[in-house]
Design an enzyme around this catalytic site. Sequence first.
Site, short mmCIF file in Angstrom:
data_model
loop_
_atom_site.label_atom_id
_atom_site.label_comp_id
_atom_site.label_asym_id
_atom_site.label_seq_id
_atom_site.Cartn_x
_atom_site.Cartn_y
_atom_site.Cartn_z
N GLY A 291 8.26 7.28 -3.03
CA GLY A 291 9.05 7.04 -1.82
C GLY A 291 9.41 5.59 -1.56
CB ILE A 292 9.55 3.74 1.67
CG1 ILE A 292 10.42 4.77 2.41
CG2 ILE A 292 9.89 2.32 2.14
CD1 ILE A 292 10.12 4.91 3.91
N GLY A 293 7.62 2.96 -0.71
CA GLY A 293 6.76 1.95 -1.36
C GLY A 293 7.16 1.73 -2.80
CB THR B 220 -0.96 0.04 1.21
OG1 THR B 220 -0.21 0.31 2.40
CG2 THR B 220 -1.73 -1.27 1.37
N GLY B 221 0.43 2.30 -0.66
CA GLY B 221 1.28 3.50 -0.76
C GLY B 221 2.50 3.21 -1.60
N GLY B 222 2.28 2.63 -2.77
CA GLY B 222 3.42 2.18 -3.58
C GLY B 222 3.76 3.08 -4.75
CB THR B 223 2.26 6.07 -6.26
OG1 THR B 223 1.92 6.75 -5.04
CG2 THR B 223 1.07 5.28 -6.77
CB SER C 154 8.06 6.35 11.94
OG SER C 154 8.95 7.43 12.13
CE1 TYR D 191 4.15 9.76 10.01
CE2 TYR D 191 6.07 10.07 11.42
CZ TYR D 191 5.49 9.53 10.28
OH TYR D 191 6.24 8.74 9.43
N1 LIG Z 1 10.29 9.19 4.65
C1 LIG Z 1 10.62 8.98 5.91
O1 LIG Z 1 11.59 9.55 6.42
C2 LIG Z 1 9.83 8.02 6.74
C3 LIG Z 1 10.35 7.69 8.00
C4 LIG Z 1 9.66 6.82 8.81
C5 LIG Z 1 8.48 6.26 8.36
N2 LIG Z 1 7.98 6.58 7.14
C6 LIG Z 1 6.73 5.96 6.72
O2 LIG Z 1 6.95 5.29 5.51
C7 LIG Z 1 5.73 5.20 4.79
C8 LIG Z 1 5.96 5.67 3.37
O3 LIG Z 1 6.33 7.03 3.42
P1 LIG Z 1 7.21 7.76 2.33
O4 LIG Z 1 8.22 8.55 3.05
O5 LIG Z 1 7.62 6.82 1.26
O6 LIG Z 1 6.12 8.82 1.82
P2 LIG Z 1 5.52 9.17 0.41
O7 LIG Z 1 6.56 9.19 -0.65
O8 LIG Z 1 4.69 10.39 0.65
O9 LIG Z 1 4.56 7.92 0.08
C9 LIG Z 1 3.34 7.73 0.71
C10 LIG Z 1 2.54 6.77 -0.15
O10 LIG Z 1 1.33 6.47 0.52
C11 LIG Z 1 0.23 6.75 -0.34
N3 LIG Z 1 -0.90 7.09 0.48
C12 LIG Z 1 -1.04 8.11 1.38
N4 LIG Z 1 -2.24 8.10 1.93
C13 LIG Z 1 -2.91 7.04 1.39
C14 LIG Z 1 -4.20 6.50 1.55
N5 LIG Z 1 -5.09 7.05 2.39
N6 LIG Z 1 -4.54 5.40 0.84
C15 LIG Z 1 -3.67 4.83 -0.02
N7 LIG Z 1 -2.42 5.31 -0.22
C16 LIG Z 1 -2.06 6.40 0.47
C17 LIG Z 1 0.75 7.89 -1.23
O11 LIG Z 1 0.03 8.02 -2.43
P3 LIG Z 1 -1.31 8.94 -2.53
O12 LIG Z 1 -1.03 10.22 -1.81
O13 LIG Z 1 -1.54 9.12 -4.00
O14 LIG Z 1 -2.40 8.15 -1.91
C18 LIG Z 1 2.15 7.37 -1.51
O15 LIG Z 1 2.11 6.34 -2.47
C19 LIG Z 1 4.72 6.05 5.57
O16 LIG Z 1 3.92 5.21 6.37
C20 LIG Z 1 5.60 6.92 6.44
O17 LIG Z 1 4.95 7.35 7.60
C21 LIG Z 1 8.64 7.45 6.32
#
Ligand SMILES: NC(=O)c1ccc[n+]([C@@H]2O[C@H](COP(=O)([O-])OP(=O)(O)OC[C@H]3O[C@@H](n4cnc5c(N)ncnc54)[C@H](OP(=O)(O)O)[C@@H]3O)[C@@H](O)[C@H]2O)c1
Length: 249
Positions: free
Chosen positions: A11-13, A6-9, A131, A144
């Site tokens: 960043g990390i996904g 989920t959230g694969g478009t 996180s 958060y």
């Molecule tokens: N980056 C960091 O430093 C970091 C650190 C610790 C933990 N994390 C965690 O890692 C995960 C991924 O984060 P990221 O940093 O890769 O952020 P990101 O690039 O913003 O990616 C978030 C992804 O989740 C999707 N998303 C958000 N809300 C959604 C919803 N309601 N339903 C379905 N998809 C949804 C977004 O696409 P849409 O907006 O199009 O839905 C996007 O694909 C998150 O849970 C974040 O809290 C990140």
Amino acid sequence: MNIFITGGTTGIGLSLAKLYLEEGHRVGICARHLEKFPIEIRNKYKLLKCYEVNVVNREELRAAIIDFANGDLDIIIANAGRSVGAKSKTPQFSVANDIIDINVKGVLNTFECALELMLPKKKGHLVATASVAGFMGLPGAGAYSASKAAVLKLCESYSIDLKRMGINVTAIAPGFIDTPLTQQNNHKMPFLMSSDKAARLIKRALEKKKVLYVFPFRMKIIVAILEKMPRSWYRFLMGLKFLNYSSED
Ligand SMILES: NC(=O)c1ccc[n+]([C@@H]2O[C@H](COP(=O)([O-])OP(=O)(O)OC[C@H]3O[C@@H](n4cnc5c(N)ncnc54)[C@H](OP(=O)(O)O)[C@@H]3O)[C@@H](O)[C@H]2O)c1
């Protein structure tokens, strides 16, 4: 393997999806706005399926996971999440509610749908992206931190409950990863890591079936110290101006 993220478009996904696709696995991703997903990757991999789904909507999510898995799901990664955006000292309750909905209820929905397929087969791997923010209350990011603390505890409990049913559970707790989510931060981000590197480390941790994976290592040490120190020291430290952690409002 069949792997749904989920959230694969972005960043990390996205980095995890690319990594698993390169290795020849079937990958399903979902997000609310599929146009964010790089079109060249969509065209390159026939083993990829994309779904425009909000993880808060359990029925939509269930339909996507069932369609993708076709009865067989090896790994589900509940990775969709949102952060605070601009940090504020005044609680922003509508944002807080949205964060709890996506980061906590989204994980519950994802695990529930996956277990429907995994439990009858007595095998599968539930993964959630928590996180390091879940180990302490970060200033300006209460919801958060609370959401990620909930995910850490859910995973810990489920890892015990589901082990005898053949299901592994992993909570991933990254530090700062360079993604659209962190690109909006205006505070210091020590040990910032690329999402491709993070994905490689996460994949390795999943292969080892770790129940909790905190990284990068230097961040893990800092978090362990912050978590264990007297709370009055922690509050003092987080209030220091030079850290520029909390906003001015
Ligand atoms: N980056 C960091 O430093 C970091 C650190 C610790 C933990 N994390 C965690 O890692 C995960 C991924 O984060 P990221 O940093 O890769 O952020 P990101 O690039 O913003 O990616 C978030 C992804 O989740 C999707 N998303 C958000 N809300 C959604 C919803 N309601 N339903 C379905 N998809 C949804 C977004 O696409 P849409 O907006 O199009 O839905 C996007 O694909 C998150 O849970 C974040 O809290 C990140």
